[in-house]
Design a protein around this motif. Structure first.
Motif, mmCIF file in Angstrom:
data_model
loop_
_atom_site.group_PDB
_atom_site.id
_atom_site.type_symbol
_atom_site.label_atom_id
_atom_site.label_comp_id
_atom_site.label_asym_id
_atom_site.label_seq_id
_atom_site.Cartn_x
_atom_site.Cartn_y
_atom_site.Cartn_z
ATOM 1 N N LEU A 113 7.699 -10.604 1.500
ATOM 2 C CA LEU A 113 7.784 -10.407 2.636
ATOM 3 C C LEU A 113 7.266 -11.789 3.326
ATOM 4 N N SER A 114 6.797 -12.779 2.544
ATOM 5 C CA SER A 114 6.228 -14.188 3.109
ATOM 6 C C SER A 114 5.317 -13.627 4.401
ATOM 7 N N LEU A 115 4.540 -12.611 4.022
ATOM 8 C CA LEU A 115 3.633 -12.222 5.047
ATOM 9 C C LEU A 115 2.195 -11.989 4.473
ATOM 10 N N PRO A 116 1.241 -12.880 5.173
ATOM 11 C CA PRO A 116 1.450 -13.649 6.408
ATOM 12 C C PRO A 116 2.088 -14.893 6.122
ATOM 13 N N SER A 117 2.245 -15.622 7.058
ATOM 14 C CA SER A 117 3.007 -17.036 6.644
ATOM 15 C C SER A 117 1.617 -17.936 6.355
ATOM 16 N N PRO A 130 -0.539 -7.357 3.307
ATOM 17 C CA PRO A 130 0.449 -6.442 2.926
ATOM 18 C C PRO A 130 0.220 -6.174 1.261
ATOM 19 N N GLU A 131 -0.073 -7.286 0.259
ATOM 20 C CA GLU A 131 -0.583 -6.879 -0.984
ATOM 21 C C GLU A 131 -1.449 -5.933 -1.092
ATOM 22 N N GLU A 132 -2.687 -5.950 -0.670
ATOM 23 C CA GLU A 132 -3.654 -5.207 -0.902
ATOM 24 C C GLU A 132 -3.450 -3.783 -0.404
ATOM 25 N N VAL A 133 -2.544 -3.685 0.823
ATOM 26 C CA VAL A 133 -2.272 -2.365 1.169
ATOM 27 C C VAL A 133 -1.176 -1.812 0.272
ATOM 28 N N LEU A 134 -0.056 -2.660 0.015
ATOM 29 C CA LEU A 134 0.781 -2.007 -0.722
ATOM 30 C C LEU A 134 0.216 -1.498 -2.275
ATOM 31 N N ALA A 135 -0.707 -2.253 -2.607
ATOM 32 C CA ALA A 135 -1.323 -1.935 -4.055
ATOM 33 C C ALA A 135 -1.650 -0.372 -4.191
ATOM 34 N N LEU A 136 -1.905 0.088 -2.978
ATOM 35 C CA LEU A 136 -2.583 1.558 -2.827
ATOM 36 C C LEU A 136 -1.435 2.514 -3.432
ATOM 37 N N VAL A 137 0.062 2.222 -3.565
ATOM 38 C CA VAL A 137 1.087 3.031 -3.870
ATOM 39 C C VAL A 137 1.807 2.546 -4.859
#
Length: 748
Positions: A113-117, A130-137
């Motif tokens: 995602l390059s998010l955040p820059s 996003p990395e810690e959020v998507l680590a939930l799934v």
């Protein structure tokens, strides 16, 4: 709730035209340690906070909310994970990707995602990323959610998103990809009268190619890749010819068109009728360059020796932009020419195809008649298009290794008399491989050229300490890294260096002061110059109110040519290392040097770059003009008419005629000063001396493709200035990898 088929009216929409992007987010940036992905409002608050922090666009958040609204209308409870992935898919499209591969996303969210820059990380470190959020799934959970929602389908019916394997698309981009793939495969499957080497058409083609390509003088066997490319492209209704700068793409396509017209002239089926051929390019600048080069190449064709009574009139030399070819319509992405109103064309050639995005390429296929031949030209290693997609790059993924079937190799031997190297043959080659030709010999740069060696090393990621040291110490005749010896110079020192270099071109920094170099025709090559070169030409002229229009036109031609002798390129738009900061910096320094009368607004000497097509003025995105002060106005006070200077911008004609168009600044709407331009904007252009400026820190836009493109804009001289020496090598390590499924659709 079971998944049902949605009707066209329920989910037929255009993302940008449907979504109101002006709604203000309700949440403020903050970390939520209790975040879960099973609460819709929590996910929407997260997306709002990402938008507020500048991580994602308002459009991305509104798309997620639109999915929520449409799901509720269908009687379906919105799934939080679906809304999150919808916003991220929209975000990726904004970054140039066609889709999101859910497996890659879950495996490495940050790089995907390059998010955040980098610029936002410290300021917004309190946010859930996003990395810690998507680590939930898991990726399996993502796929399950997408298959279960009414907002997603496999493309068989109309839904806002499409899931193909692990790739998640916005429906419009999935449709574009399918349309392009179908158009290519349909053309590759069409039988050709040239397939049988013993046929009359094939013999005519072989004869024509022998006339057009003289045997290469060499002590050993040499493969003429231009001749092979012509043969391959002639046999297929769809073909790609790719090659680096100076490999002869224009020469090859002109010879190809002459050979095809020769075959048409000998064809009993066509009764001697020649093909209707159109030439196009994605920008006005690229079209103008092709206009100039193709006219000269066509004039050198040995037409009288060709079979089929081919004349110069049969080889088109007028190049248009794709927008003009297809017939752009105001305030819509749709064109006048489409499947219901196709182009009247038998063969369409598109130059600089690396700049063509997925949307435009789909429009091309939509407007082409089913039996029309499409030929793409371009450098597969250049930067991809600004908008979503990297079509040419995907089509040429396997080009370096050829992958030609034994049947293809035998056919090429029969038609061209050339043996295909065994390392380019593959018994398991794909149909697309048989239509892609790669030109492998550069005629622009000599073997010892530093520009050539540096470009090849960047492109193959083989930069080494010896090469970098040679660049730092002017060990190449044509390349210099001006501040390469200083690992991280101060901003003030670097800006002072940029200013001095922009004025003079720093010939003293090059090997032997840039002297005693020669063209291929053994003519002396002038040392490198900066912007003083064209500005001095403007200041030293002796024209006045009594001079003729023709004399002013000739001066404008000379100044425009002198301006193209030097160009500053950069990677960014904003900040001290971007176009905005560098243009302001250079302009104020030129003012201090008394080379321009002012540094803001309109003034004599100001170079401008057109940033949008203006069909009323005949100006295209990428056109460059120079502002002149002309004694063409009058002052009628006291009935005593006196010449009064007026400002006019001189643009070269886009038809290659060399004519000059004088346009009032007040009529120009979309433009910017162009002492510095982005590497993206420089595509389709070349300059005698190019200076590439890289910033003091790495960013996602700094990639191998950008550096390679910047280097190869230089014809004779290349200079490099860096804010941090390590950024140059680190940029080469980063690649443009755009998520897409086009290559897999074509090769499955």
């Amino acid at each position: 709730m079971s998944k049902t088929r949605n009707t066209e009216s329920q989910f037929s929409f255009d993302l940008e035209e449907t979504i109101d992007v002006d709604k203000t987010p309700s949440a403020s940036p903050s970390r939520d340690s209790s975040l879960t992905l099973d609460q819709t409002e929590k996910v929407l608050e997260l997306l709002d906070s990402w938008q507020q922090a500048g991580w994602i666009r308002p459009l991305d958040v509104r798309f997620a909310r639109l999915i929520q609204d449409l799901s509720e209308e269908q009687g379906e409870a919105p799934q939080p994970l679906v809304l999150l992935l919808a916003a991220l898919t929209s975000h990726q499209v904004g970054r140039g990707h066609v889709c999101v591969d859910l497996a890659d996303l879950i495996a490495d969210a940050n790089n995907t995602l390059s998010l955040p820059s980098e610029e936002q990380e410290n300021a917004d470190s309190n946010l859930n990323g996003p990395e810690e959020v998507l680590a939930l799934v898991s990726s399996e959970q993502c796929l399950h959610s997408m298959r279960a929602t009414l907002a997603v389908s496999d493309g068989s019916h109309t839904t806002p998103m499409v899931l193909s394997g692990t790739r998640l698309y916005l429906r419009r981009f999935w449709r574009y990809e399918q349309q392009i793939a179908a158009g290519i495969l349909q053309r590759l499957a069409q039988p050709s009268t040239l397939s049988d080497p013993s046929s009359a058409a094939a013999k005519t083609l072989s004869h024509a190619l022998d006339v057009l390509f003289k045997p290469q003088s060499s002590t050993g066997p040499t493969v003429d890749y231009q001749k092979l490319a012509c043969a391959l492209a002639a046999r297929n209704r769809f073909a790609v010819i790719t090659g680096g700068p100076g490999t002869g793409k224009t020469t090859t396509v002109v010879n190809l068109l002459a050979a095809l017209q020769s075959v048409a002239g000998e064809s009993a089926e066509r009764d001697g009728r020649k093909y209707r051929i159109r030439l196009a390019a994605p920008t006005g600048k690229a079209a103008a360059r092709l206009n100039e080069s193709i006219g000269g190449a066509a004039s050198r064709l040995p037409l009288t020796q060709l079979p089929g009574q081919v004349s110069l009139a049969d080889i088109p030399t007028k190049v248009t932009t794709l927008h003009r070819l297809l017939g752009s319509r105001p305030d819509t992405r749709k064109f006048r020419h489409n499947r219901d109103n196709p182009l009247l064309v038998d063969i369409l050639v598109i130059d600089e195809a690396s700049m063509v995005d997925l949307d435009m390429m789909a429009s091309v296929f939509d407007a082409l008649p089913a039996n029309a031949q499409l030929i793409l030209l371009g450098d597969k290693d250049q930067l991809a298009s600004v908008d979503a997609g990297a079509v040419l790059g995907e089509l040429c993924q396997r080009a370096p290794d050829g992958h030609y079937l034994p049947d293809t190799a035998q056919w090429l031997k029969a038609i061209t008399g050339t043996d295909i190297p065994t390392n380019l043959q593959d018994s398991e080659g794909q149909p697309l491989d048989q239509a892609v030709a790669m030109l492998r010999k550069s005629y622009r740069f000599a073997e010892g050229s530093g520009i050539r060696q540096l470009a090849e090393a960047v492109n193959t990621n083989t930069l080494n300490d010896n090469m970098l040291q040679r660049a730092r110490s002017a060990g190449f005749e044509d390349v210099v890294w001006l501040n390469g010896r200083t690992s991280k110079p101060s901003l003030d020192d670097t800006q002072a260096l940029i200013c001095r270099h922009a004025v003079s071109g720093s010939p003293e920094a090059f090997y032997n002061n840039g002297e005693e170099r020669f063209h291929g025709n053994n003519q002396p090559l002038p040392p490198p110059v900066g912007y003083r070169h064209y500005l001095s030409l403007m200041q030293s002229h002796t024209l006045n109110a009594n001079s003729t229009t023709e004399q002013w036109d000739e001066l404008a031609r000379s100044v425009l040519e002198a301006f193209s002798d030097f160009q500053v390129l950069c990677a960014l738009r904003r900040g001290p290392w971007g176009v905005e900061g560098l243009n302001e910096l250079i302009a104020h320094h030129l003012l201090k040097q008394r080379l321009i009368p002012r540094a803001e607004g309109w003034y004599a000497g100001r170079p401008v770059l057109i940033t949008g097509n203006d069909y009323n003025l005949g100006l295209m995105n990428g056109d460059v003009g120079i502002t002149f002060s002309l004694p063409w106005g009058t002052n009628d006070q006291n009935n005593n008419a006196q010449p009064q200077p007026v400002l006019r911008v001189a643009f070269p004609s886009s038809d290659g005629s060399g004519d000059i168009r004088w346009i009032s600044p007040s009529r120009l709407q979309q433009l910017e000063t162009v002492y510095a331009m982005t590497v993206h904007k420089s595509q389709g252009s070349e300059f005698n001396h190019t200076c590439l400026i890289l910033p003091d820190r790495l960013s996602p836009v700094l990639t191998r493709e950008l550096v390679y493109t910047g280097i190869t804009r230089a014809r004779n001289w290349f200079s490099l200035i860096t804010g941090d020496a390590s950024v140059f090598s680190e940029s080469v390590e980063q690649r443009v990898v755009r998520a897409s499924g086009l290559a897999s659709v074509l090769t499955r």
